[in-house]
Design a protein around this motif. Structure first.
Motif, PDB file in Angstrom:
ATOM      1  N   ASP A  52       2.063  39.422 -18.421  1.00 41.07           N
ATOM      2  CA  ASP A  52       0.786  39.098 -17.803  1.00 41.07           C
ATOM      3  C   ASP A  52       0.961  38.890 -16.303  1.00 41.07           C
ATOM      4  O   ASP A  52       2.069  38.879 -15.758  1.00 41.07           O
ATOM      5  CB  ASP A  52       0.157  37.874 -18.462  1.00 41.07           C
ATOM      6  CG  ASP A  52       1.043  36.624 -18.380  1.00 41.07           C
ATOM      7  OD1 ASP A  52       1.913  36.568 -17.484  1.00 41.07           O
ATOM      8  OD2 ASP A  52       0.846  35.720 -19.205  1.00 41.07           O
ATOM      9  N   ALA A  53      -0.173  38.695 -15.624  1.00 38.05           N
ATOM     10  CA  ALA A  53      -0.151  38.572 -14.169  1.00 38.05           C
ATOM     11  C   ALA A  53       0.654  37.361 -13.720  1.00 38.05           C
ATOM     12  O   ALA A  53       1.334  37.401 -12.692  1.00 38.05           O
ATOM     13  CB  ALA A  53      -1.581  38.488 -13.634  1.00 38.05           C
ATOM     14  N   ALA A  54       0.589  36.269 -14.502  1.00 43.20           N
ATOM     15  CA  ALA A  54       1.344  35.071 -14.135  1.00 43.20           C
ATOM     16  C   ALA A  54       2.840  35.350 -14.136  1.00 43.20           C
ATOM     17  O   ALA A  54       3.569  34.891 -13.244  1.00 43.20           O
ATOM     18  CB  ALA A  54       1.020  33.932 -15.100  1.00 43.20           C
ATOM     19  N   ALA A  55       3.308  36.114 -15.115  1.00 38.01           N
ATOM     20  CA  ALA A  55       4.731  36.450 -15.173  1.00 38.01           C
ATOM     21  C   ALA A  55       5.118  37.355 -13.999  1.00 38.01           C
ATOM     22  O   ALA A  55       6.183  37.195 -13.400  1.00 38.01           O
ATOM     23  CB  ALA A  55       5.059  37.123 -16.501  1.00 38.01           C
ATOM     24  N   ARG A  56       4.252  38.303 -13.664  1.00 35.98           N
ATOM     25  CA  ARG A  56       4.554  39.193 -12.533  1.00 35.98           C
ATOM     26  C   ARG A  56       4.620  38.418 -11.223  1.00 35.98           C
ATOM     27  O   ARG A  56       5.406  38.752 -10.335  1.00 35.98           O
ATOM     28  CB  ARG A  56       3.515  40.317 -12.443  1.00 35.98           C
ATOM     29  CG  ARG A  56       3.608  41.329 -13.584  1.00 35.98           C
ATOM     30  CD  ARG A  56       2.804  42.575 -13.286  1.00 35.98           C
ATOM     31  NE  ARG A  56       1.377  42.320 -13.163  1.00 35.98           N
ATOM     32  CZ  ARG A  56       0.523  42.297 -14.190  1.00 35.98           C
ATOM     33  NH1 ARG A  56       0.974  42.496 -15.425  1.00 35.98           N
ATOM     34  NH2 ARG A  56      -0.769  42.081 -13.989  1.00 35.98           N
ATOM     35  N   ARG A  57       3.805  37.371 -11.112  1.00 38.76           N
ATOM     36  CA  ARG A  57       3.814  36.567  -9.879  1.00 38.76           C
ATOM     37  C   ARG A  57       5.119  35.822  -9.682  1.00 38.76           C
ATOM     38  O   ARG A  57       5.417  35.369  -8.572  1.00 38.76           O
ATOM     39  CB  ARG A  57       2.651  35.559  -9.890  1.00 38.76           C
ATOM     40  CG  ARG A  57       1.332  36.126  -9.428  1.00 38.76           C
ATOM     41  CD  ARG A  57       0.370  35.016  -9.029  1.00 38.76           C
ATOM     42  NE  ARG A  57       0.181  34.024 -10.083  1.00 38.76           N
ATOM     43  CZ  ARG A  57      -0.706  34.129 -11.060  1.00 38.76           C
ATOM     44  NH1 ARG A  57      -1.498  35.195 -11.112  1.00 38.76           N
ATOM     45  NH2 ARG A  57      -0.818  33.185 -11.965  1.00 38.76           N
ATOM     46  N   THR A  58       5.911  35.681 -10.749  1.00 35.43           N
ATOM     47  CA  THR A  58       7.160  34.942 -10.601  1.00 35.43           C
ATOM     48  C   THR A  58       8.145  35.670  -9.693  1.00 35.43           C
ATOM     49  O   THR A  58       9.136  35.062  -9.269  1.00 35.43           O
ATOM     50  CB  THR A  58       7.823  34.665 -11.974  1.00 35.43           C
ATOM     51  OG1 THR A  58       8.138  35.903 -12.619  1.00 35.43           O
ATOM     52  CG2 THR A  58       6.899  33.846 -12.863  1.00 35.43           C
ATOM     53  N   HIS A  59       7.897  36.944  -9.391  1.00 35.69           N
ATOM     54  CA  HIS A  59       8.708  37.608  -8.364  1.00 35.69           C
ATOM     55  C   HIS A  59       8.596  36.842  -7.050  1.00 35.69           C
ATOM     56  O   HIS A  59       9.550  36.801  -6.259  1.00 35.69           O
ATOM     57  CB  HIS A  59       8.247  39.054  -8.166  1.00 35.69           C
ATOM     58  CG  HIS A  59       8.965  39.763  -7.056  1.00 35.69           C
ATOM     59  ND1 HIS A  59      10.238  40.245  -7.184  1.00 35.69           N
ATOM     60  CD2 HIS A  59       8.580  40.048  -5.780  1.00 35.69           C
ATOM     61  CE1 HIS A  59      10.620  40.809  -6.044  1.00 35.69           C
ATOM     62  NE2 HIS A  59       9.627  40.702  -5.184  1.00 35.69           N
ATOM     63  N   TYR A  60       7.434  36.221  -6.824  1.00 36.75           N
ATOM     64  CA  TYR A  60       7.231  35.437  -5.612  1.00 36.75           C
ATOM     65  C   TYR A  60       7.484  33.950  -5.853  1.00 36.75           C
ATOM     66  O   TYR A  60       8.106  33.286  -5.018  1.00 36.75           O
ATOM     67  CB  TYR A  60       5.794  35.610  -5.106  1.00 36.75           C
ATOM     68  CG  TYR A  60       5.392  37.047  -4.891  1.00 36.75           C
ATOM     69  CD1 TYR A  60       5.907  37.777  -3.828  1.00 36.75           C
ATOM     70  CD2 TYR A  60       4.498  37.688  -5.752  1.00 36.75           C
ATOM     71  CE1 TYR A  60       5.543  39.107  -3.625  1.00 36.75           C
ATOM     72  CE2 TYR A  60       4.127  39.008  -5.556  1.00 36.75           C
ATOM     73  CZ  TYR A  60       4.661  39.709  -4.500  1.00 36.75           C
ATOM     74  OH  TYR A  60       4.313  41.027  -4.299  1.00 36.75           O
ATOM     75  N   THR A  61       7.014  33.430  -6.975  1.00 38.94           N
ATOM     76  CA  THR A  61       7.049  31.982  -7.198  1.00 38.94           C
ATOM     77  C   THR A  61       8.344  31.486  -7.822  1.00 38.94           C
ATOM     78  O   THR A  61       8.679  30.313  -7.720  1.00 38.94           O
ATOM     79  CB  THR A  61       5.898  31.565  -8.125  1.00 38.94           C
ATOM     80  OG1 THR A  61       6.104  32.142  -9.434  1.00 38.94           O
ATOM     81  CG2 THR A  61       4.555  32.029  -7.574  1.00 38.94           C
ATOM     82  N   HIS A  62       9.058  32.355  -8.503  1.00 39.11           N
ATOM     83  CA  HIS A  62      10.289  32.019  -9.239  1.00 39.11           C
ATOM     84  C   HIS A  62      10.052  30.855 -10.218  1.00 39.11           C
ATOM     85  O   HIS A  62      10.913  29.994 -10.420  1.00 39.11           O
ATOM     86  CB  HIS A  62      11.436  31.668  -8.294  1.00 39.11           C
ATOM     87  CG  HIS A  62      12.788  32.004  -8.882  1.00 39.11           C
ATOM     88  ND1 HIS A  62      13.800  32.564  -8.157  1.00 39.11           N
ATOM     89  CD2 HIS A  62      13.284  31.862 -10.134  1.00 39.11           C
ATOM     90  CE1 HIS A  62      14.859  32.753  -8.920  1.00 39.11           C
ATOM     91  NE2 HIS A  62      14.556  32.334 -10.141  1.00 39.11           N
ATOM     92  N   GLU A  63       8.898  30.845 -10.864  1.00 43.14           N
ATOM     93  CA  GLU A  63       8.599  29.808 -11.850  1.00 43.14           C
ATOM     94  C   GLU A  63       9.182  30.124 -13.219  1.00 43.14           C
ATOM     95  O   GLU A  63       9.102  29.301 -14.130  1.00 43.14           O
ATOM     96  CB  GLU A  63       7.079  29.619 -11.957  1.00 43.14           C
ATOM     97  CG  GLU A  63       6.453  29.038 -10.689  1.00 43.14           C
ATOM     98  CD  GLU A  63       4.941  29.041 -10.713  1.00 43.14           C
ATOM     99  OE1 GLU A  63       4.376  29.863 -11.477  1.00 43.14           O
ATOM    100  OE2 GLU A  63       4.328  28.247  -9.985  1.00 43.14           O
ATOM    101  N   LEU A  64       9.752  31.307 -13.401  1.00 43.38           N
ATOM    102  CA  LEU A  64      10.359  31.704 -14.671  1.00 43.38           C
ATOM    103  C   LEU A  64      11.803  31.211 -14.672  1.00 43.38           C
ATOM    104  O   LEU A  64      12.632  31.684 -13.882  1.00 43.38           O
ATOM    105  CB  LEU A  64      10.301  33.225 -14.810  1.00 43.38           C
ATOM    106  CG  LEU A  64      10.710  33.860 -16.133  1.00 43.38           C
ATOM    107  CD1 LEU A  64       9.803  33.374 -17.260  1.00 43.38           C
ATOM    108  CD2 LEU A  64      10.638  35.385 -16.020  1.00 43.38           C
ATOM    109  N   PRO A  65      12.160  30.252 -15.539  1.00 42.03           N
ATOM    110  CA  PRO A  65      13.494  29.648 -15.458  1.00 42.03           C
ATOM    111  C   PRO A  65      14.648  30.617 -15.690  1.00 42.03           C
ATOM    112  O   PRO A  65      15.717  30.441 -15.090  1.00 42.03           O
ATOM    113  CB  PRO A  65      13.448  28.565 -16.552  1.00 42.03           C
ATOM    114  CG  PRO A  65      12.000  28.250 -16.717  1.00 42.03           C
ATOM    115  CD  PRO A  65      11.292  29.545 -16.500  1.00 42.03           C
TER     116      PRO A  65
END
Length: 346
Positions: A52-65
């Motif tokens: 989803d879009a939230a997961a793709r945004r982790t390229h910027y946010t690095h919120e995916l552990p």
């Protein structure tokens, strides 16, 4: 003592530029490394249709552990400044042909000629507008090399949403005559400049002081989430070991690296050849040297001054050299294999 369960998936993300991560992915070494553990290794870029879009945004946010990121320093510093508990575990310095372009026949040549000129600063609707940051820092470096600053020119906003292609909005503004100069870098930029008929006013890669080339990709960080480093340091060490092996392999494979760069950047052979110097295949090794940390600290200070970072980042405190130290030891102790020959080039 109960140990945290292994993650089912390790994620990685990288920018469309030369990276050891991209080389290792192309060679399928990352998936092979972790398959015996039952861990799937996936790329955010190649999995875009499945997340989803939230997961793709982790390229910027690095919120995916469980994410490893080898990419531009603007999003990496921004994520850390927002409080995301990431750690800096490596830095590369890879020249990517940073240039300032002008309209044909303008007569603008050299950094000093940018004084008083309208400089294109794009605006994108992104979690962090790294394109704008790159342009600011590119112009800042060029002007500084001639003894000037941004205040000596005319920064000009260029709305960039809705334009397809890198630097499309800025180059269109240049063609219309709305701006006098555009900052670009990399293989796709070489091809885009040719299509627009633009001319080179400043070759930043030729400036003798490389502090004038400090920008989003110079130096380029490798970051990982603190929780992954705490819970599974061995996975982090092994991932870095694969990257070191990929960098070693690349040092002896210029033609293959050029092929992979074409796929990674989306540029043709001419674009790759025009953007990356001979010897680029020998520059993919990460380190955390004092020199590279100082260059990143310079970038952090500039980004803070321009308002891109909500809070300061102590670059040296952010860095953790231990995973890379352990990875180097692991690689030195391993026997070289035919598919990944060791190299003494650095």
């Amino acid at each position: 003592m109960t140990h945290p369960a292994l993650p089912e998936t390790l994620w990685f993300t990288r920018c469309p530029v030369p990276t050891a991560t991209g080389i290792a992915a192309d060679r399928e070494w990352l998936s092979r490394e972790f398959a015996p553990d039952g861990i799937t290794v996936r790329s955010l870029q190649e999995s875009a249709a499945d997340v989803d879009a939230a997961a793709r945004r982790t390229h910027y946010t690095h919120e995916l552990p469980a994410l490893f990121r080898e990419g531009g320093n603007v999003p990496a510093l921004w994520a850390r400044s927002r409080g995301e508990p990431t750690r800096l575990i490596g830095l590369t310095w890879i020249e990517e042909r940073q240039t300032v372009l002008v309209a044909p026949g303008s007569g603008i040549r050299g950094a000093a000629a940018l004084r008083g000129r309208r400089l294109a600063l794009p605006r994108h609707s992104l979690p962090i507008d790294f394109w704008r940051a790159m342009a600011l820092r590119g112009f800042e470096g060029a002007l500084a090399s001639a003894g000037y600053g941004l205040a000596d020119a005319v920064p000009t906003d260029v709305p960039a949403d809705g334009h397809r292609g890198q630097w499309a909005a800025e180059l269109a503004a240049l063609v219309r005559g709305d701006v006098d100069a555009v900052y670009v870098k990399g293989a796709v930029a070489v091809e885009a400049a040719r299509r627009a008929g633009a001319e080179v006013a400043v070759e930043l890669d030729e400036l003798p002081d490389r502090t004038h080339r400090v920008n989003n990709g110079t130096p380029r960080p490798i970051t990982v989430h603190q929780s992954l480093l705490d819970d599974h340091p061995d996975l982090v060490d092994r991932f870095l070991t694969v990257l070191l092996r990929a960098a070693d392999w690349s040092a002896g494979q210029p033609a293959e690296v050029a092929r992979i760069l074409g796929a990674e950047t989306g540029a043709g052979a001419d674009g790759v050849h025009g953007a990356y110097r001979p010897g680029t295949h020998r520059t993919l090794h990460p380190d955390l040297s004092d020199d590279r940390l100082a260059l990143l600290a310079r970038q952090e200070a500039a980004l803070g001054a321009h308002g891109f970072l909500p809070a300061p980042v102590d670059v040296r405190a952010w860095a953790d050299p231990e995973p890379l130290r352990r990875a180097r030891l692991r690689l030195a102790e391993a026997s070289p294999t035919p598919s990944a020959p060791a190299s003494t080039d650095t």
